[in-house]
Design a protein around this motif. Structure first.
Motif, PDB file in Angstrom:
ATOM      1  N   PHE A   1      44.407  34.495  41.643  1.00 38.42           N
ATOM      2  CA  PHE A   1      45.549  35.385  41.480  1.00 38.42           C
ATOM      3  C   PHE A   1      46.796  34.521  41.331  1.00 38.42           C
ATOM      4  O   PHE A   1      47.005  33.584  42.106  1.00 38.42           O
ATOM      5  CB  PHE A   1      45.692  36.311  42.689  1.00 38.42           C
ATOM      6  CG  PHE A   1      44.614  37.344  42.782  1.00 38.42           C
ATOM      7  CD1 PHE A   1      44.737  38.557  42.114  1.00 38.42           C
ATOM      8  CD2 PHE A   1      43.452  37.112  43.513  1.00 38.42           C
ATOM      9  CE1 PHE A   1      43.744  39.516  42.192  1.00 38.42           C
ATOM     10  CE2 PHE A   1      42.454  38.046  43.595  1.00 38.42           C
ATOM     11  CZ  PHE A   1      42.587  39.262  42.929  1.00 38.42           C
TER      12      PHE A   1
ATOM     13  N   ASP B   1      52.129  39.220  37.135  1.00 35.71           N
ATOM     14  CA  ASP B   1      51.263  40.255  37.691  1.00 35.71           C
ATOM     15  C   ASP B   1      50.370  39.628  38.758  1.00 35.71           C
ATOM     16  O   ASP B   1      49.285  39.117  38.481  1.00 35.71           O
ATOM     17  CB  ASP B   1      50.408  40.886  36.590  1.00 35.71           C
ATOM     18  CG  ASP B   1      49.645  42.117  37.083  1.00 35.71           C
ATOM     19  OD1 ASP B   1      49.652  42.374  38.308  1.00 35.71           O
ATOM     20  OD2 ASP B   1      49.033  42.819  36.253  1.00 35.71           O
TER      21      ASP B   1
ATOM     22  N   ASN C   1      48.679  40.953  41.021  1.00 35.59           N
ATOM     23  CA  ASN C   1      47.518  41.754  41.421  1.00 35.59           C
ATOM     24  C   ASN C   1      46.404  41.736  40.383  1.00 35.59           C
ATOM     25  O   ASN C   1      45.451  42.509  40.480  1.00 35.59           O
ATOM     26  CB  ASN C   1      47.942  43.207  41.681  1.00 35.59           C
ATOM     27  CG  ASN C   1      48.777  43.335  42.946  1.00 35.59           C
ATOM     28  OD1 ASN C   1      48.436  42.775  43.980  1.00 35.59           O
ATOM     29  ND2 ASN C   1      49.886  44.056  42.856  1.00 35.59           N
ATOM     30  N   LYS C   2      46.517  40.848  39.410  1.00 42.30           N
ATOM     31  CA  LYS C   2      45.476  40.759  38.378  1.00 42.30           C
ATOM     32  C   LYS C   2      44.804  39.396  38.437  1.00 42.30           C
ATOM     33  O   LYS C   2      45.449  38.357  38.318  1.00 42.30           O
ATOM     34  CB  LYS C   2      46.071  40.979  36.990  1.00 42.30           C
ATOM     35  CG  LYS C   2      45.018  40.954  35.885  1.00 42.30           C
ATOM     36  CD  LYS C   2      45.614  41.195  34.519  1.00 42.30           C
ATOM     37  CE  LYS C   2      44.517  41.144  33.448  1.00 42.30           C
ATOM     38  NZ  LYS C   2      45.073  41.351  32.085  1.00 42.30           N
TER      39      LYS C   2
ATOM     40  N   VAL D   1      42.821  36.209  37.240  1.00 46.65           N
ATOM     41  CA  VAL D   1      42.824  35.521  35.951  1.00 46.65           C
ATOM     42  C   VAL D   1      41.981  34.243  36.045  1.00 46.65           C
ATOM     43  O   VAL D   1      41.636  33.777  37.131  1.00 46.65           O
ATOM     44  CB  VAL D   1      44.260  35.135  35.513  1.00 46.65           C
ATOM     45  CG1 VAL D   1      45.126  36.372  35.351  1.00 46.65           C
ATOM     46  CG2 VAL D   1      44.889  34.139  36.496  1.00 46.65           C
TER      47      VAL D   1
ATOM     48  N   LYS E   1      35.746  40.804  36.107  1.00 48.24           N
ATOM     49  CA  LYS E   1      35.731  42.271  36.196  1.00 48.24           C
ATOM     50  C   LYS E   1      35.274  42.724  37.577  1.00 48.24           C
ATOM     51  O   LYS E   1      35.851  43.650  38.168  1.00 48.24           O
ATOM     52  CB  LYS E   1      34.811  42.848  35.118  1.00 48.24           C
ATOM     53  CG  LYS E   1      34.811  44.372  35.057  1.00 48.24           C
ATOM     54  CD  LYS E   1      33.935  44.873  33.915  1.00 48.24           C
ATOM     55  CE  LYS E   1      33.918  46.402  33.859  1.00 48.24           C
ATOM     56  NZ  LYS E   1      33.031  46.893  32.754  1.00 48.24           N
TER      57      LYS E   1
ATOM     58  N   GLN F   1      38.044  41.980  40.136  1.00 48.93           N
ATOM     59  CA  GLN F   1      39.141  42.935  39.998  1.00 48.93           C
ATOM     60  C   GLN F   1      38.777  44.285  40.597  1.00 48.93           C
ATOM     61  O   GLN F   1      39.591  44.917  41.287  1.00 48.93           O
ATOM     62  CB  GLN F   1      39.518  43.099  38.529  1.00 48.93           C
ATOM     63  CG  GLN F   1      40.821  43.869  38.313  1.00 48.93           C
ATOM     64  CD  GLN F   1      42.029  43.088  38.817  1.00 48.93           C
ATOM     65  OE1 GLN F   1      42.251  41.952  38.411  1.00 48.93           O
ATOM     66  NE2 GLN F   1      42.815  43.697  39.701  1.00 48.93           N
TER      67      GLN F   1
ATOM     68  N   ASP G   1      40.815  45.820  43.690  1.00 46.96           N
ATOM     69  CA  ASP G   1      41.508  47.106  43.591  1.00 46.96           C
ATOM     70  C   ASP G   1      41.078  48.048  44.716  1.00 46.96           C
ATOM     71  O   ASP G   1      41.899  48.778  45.289  1.00 46.96           O
ATOM     72  CB  ASP G   1      41.244  47.749  42.228  1.00 46.96           C
ATOM     73  CG  ASP G   1      41.925  47.000  41.080  1.00 46.96           C
ATOM     74  OD1 ASP G   1      42.848  46.224  41.346  1.00 46.96           O
ATOM     75  OD2 ASP G   1      41.510  47.182  39.913  1.00 46.96           O
TER      76      ASP G   1
END
Length: 485
Positions: free
Chosen positions: A225, A230, A232-233, A235, A471, A474, A478
């Motif tokens: 992160f 951003d 909260n995404k 990478v 994915k 994430q 979330d």
């Protein structure tokens, strides 16, 4: 008549035997649990570090104290550094019965998730209440896995802060202004001077391009992160402009001869007491320069490479977990509470016996005696609360106050407390790990051209299932984030 008397005698013997058996079972259970009137419960504790020849001597004193305090004794077993990962995991996987084990980082999370460690939240509210009162709340909160805590973190610095550390003699000799050093690129003029004038000195010791991200799963893995934008995404940090910039700079430094030619593969640990380097990079803490200078026997000086930041990695560097196989987790928690709140016991376990392994001066400061170096040189960070350790005679008097200030000044990473469950993507992670080991060291040390090798690295990562892992991370993040509201 004789038969009748014999029957009465046999009945009496059987009854007595049954009573003795019941008492024996009761005593055995009491002993196992360490009851107030029973034999002391023996706590089996496994921790990291080179086994010391005076451990039995020190723990004879430890056990005199713990018997009186909590009716328990402690059997400490150390597993050497190079063997720790494999041997400790084999022990855990085999279901061996023991009470306490050192753990950290990803290993802590994975073993907690698979049920190898006991959730200690209830124990902390009972047997560990005094312990809960002294440990930094960020350590307790940051080490929760799926909402529960599975170990007692060492109360010390909670933040990560990498620094550039310099040989002060060379800084003074060339009158370098370290206040100008903010980034990797700012090092170049100094490196050039050292290269041209100090033939016996390597300008950069073991050094990898710093990338400022909060890593989700192991320090060199491509899932993180960012601290800006951003946050909260998740990478892939290797697919960012920041990574390309840092790797390009390291490539320039490598070509200029500022690093050793075998920097990517070298096993040289660059011991601090060998004065053959100019700058190195690593994690710091308050007054670290004093410790490093004491070890090196010459002065070093550091400047920050980043702001102190509380990340999952920094709060999970040293944890004592209670095994799910413990026969008496309550007693294990009583011991951990005593160890982390009682200065006498904490210093005894850490430094050994006063007058044998160290001496205490009139002002309370301590000095190591030869017996400690030779027979009881323990890794302090792995044993418990730092803030009740005695200070050495040349330690600053405000050392622990500075640690508390350092902790208070740190910022929290957005993902602090998030623990990734890797089970759904285990095969992809194995492939990605192997690819990272192949490409990352060469890129991070400038040993290869990033404009050629970084695209190849990212392509290989994608082929190995990187997008699937990102994915999954994430998705879990979330879900975790929504549960925090």
């Amino acid at each position: 008549m004789k038969k009748k008397k014999l029957g009465i005698i046999l009945a009496s013997v059987l009854a007595a035997g049954t009573l003795l058996s019941a008492c024996s079972s009761k005593d055995s259970a009491t002993s196992e649990k360490g009851g107030k009137n029973g034999a002391p419960y023996e706590i089996k504790w496994y921790t990291i570090g080179t086994p010391q020849k005076d451990t039995d001597k020190v723990f004879a004193e430890v056990n005199k104290y713990t018997k009186k305090k909590i009716n328990a004794t402690v059997k400490l077993t150390q597993i050497d550094w190079g063997d720790w990962d494999q041997k400790s995991q084999v022990m855990i996987n085999s279901g061996e019965s023991f009470d306490i084990i050192f753990t950290n980082g990803t290993s802590y999370v994975q073993n907690a998730q698979k049920g190898a460690f006991l959730a200690i939240d209830d124990l902390l509210n009972k047997e560990g209440k005094a312990l809960k009162d002294v440990i930094n709340p960020d350590l307790l909160e940051g080490n929760k896995v799926d909402g529960k805590l599975y170990g007692v973190p060492t109360n010390k610095e909670v933040a990560r802060q990498d620094v550039y550390t310099f040989n002060k003699r060379l800084v003074d000799k060339y009158k370098f202004d370290l206040s100008k050093v903010k980034t990797l690129q700012d090092l170049e003029p100094m490196l050039k001077t050292i290269k041209e004038n100090e033939s016996g000195v390597t300008p950069m010791a073991t050094f990898k391009a710093p990338l400022r991200f909060d890593y989700v799963f192991n320090n060199e893995m491509p899932f993180s992160f960012p601290f800006e934008g951003d946050t909260n995404k998740v990478v892939n940090p290797f697919d960012t402009d920041a990574a390309m910039k840092q790797f390009k700079t390291m490539r320039e430094y490598y070509k200029a001869g500022y690093l050793k030619e075998d920097a990517a593969t070298s096993k040289d640990s660059w011991p601090m007491d060998v004065e053959n380097w100019f700058v190195r990079m690593g994690g710091s803490q308050p007054y670290a320069d004093l410790l490093w200078s004491r070890s090196a026997k010459y002065e070093v000086v550091s400047v920050p490479a980043e702001q102190p930041t509380i990340v999952n990695e920094s709060v999970s560097g040293s944890i004592q977990a209670i095994s799910a196989t413990s026969k008496n987790p309550e007693k294990a928690m009583e011991f951990l509470t005593l160890l982390n709140t009682d200065p006498y016991l904490r210093n005894l376990v850490d430094k050994g016996i006063e007058g044998v392994h160290y001496k205490k001066n009139a002002d309370g400061a301590i000095e190591d005696l030869p017996a400690r170096i030779d027979g009881y040189n323990m890794p302090s960070y792995s044993l418990g609360n730092h803030f009740i350790l005695d200070l050495y005679k040349d330690d600053p008097k405000d050392k622990w106050d500075k640690f508390k200030e350092f902790n208070a000044s740190a910022v929290k990473a957005p993902s602090l407390g998030f623990k990734f469950n890797s089970d759904p993507v285990r095969s992809e992670l194995a492939s990605i790990t192997n690819i990272s080991k192949e490409f990352y060291p060469a890129l991070a040390t400038g040993s290869v051209d990033p404009e050629t090798y970084l695209p190849k690295f990212n392509k290989k990562l994608k082929e190995a299932g990187l997008d699937k892992v990102l994915k999954e991370i994430q998705k879990q993040y979330d879900e975790w984030k929504s549960s925090q509201k």
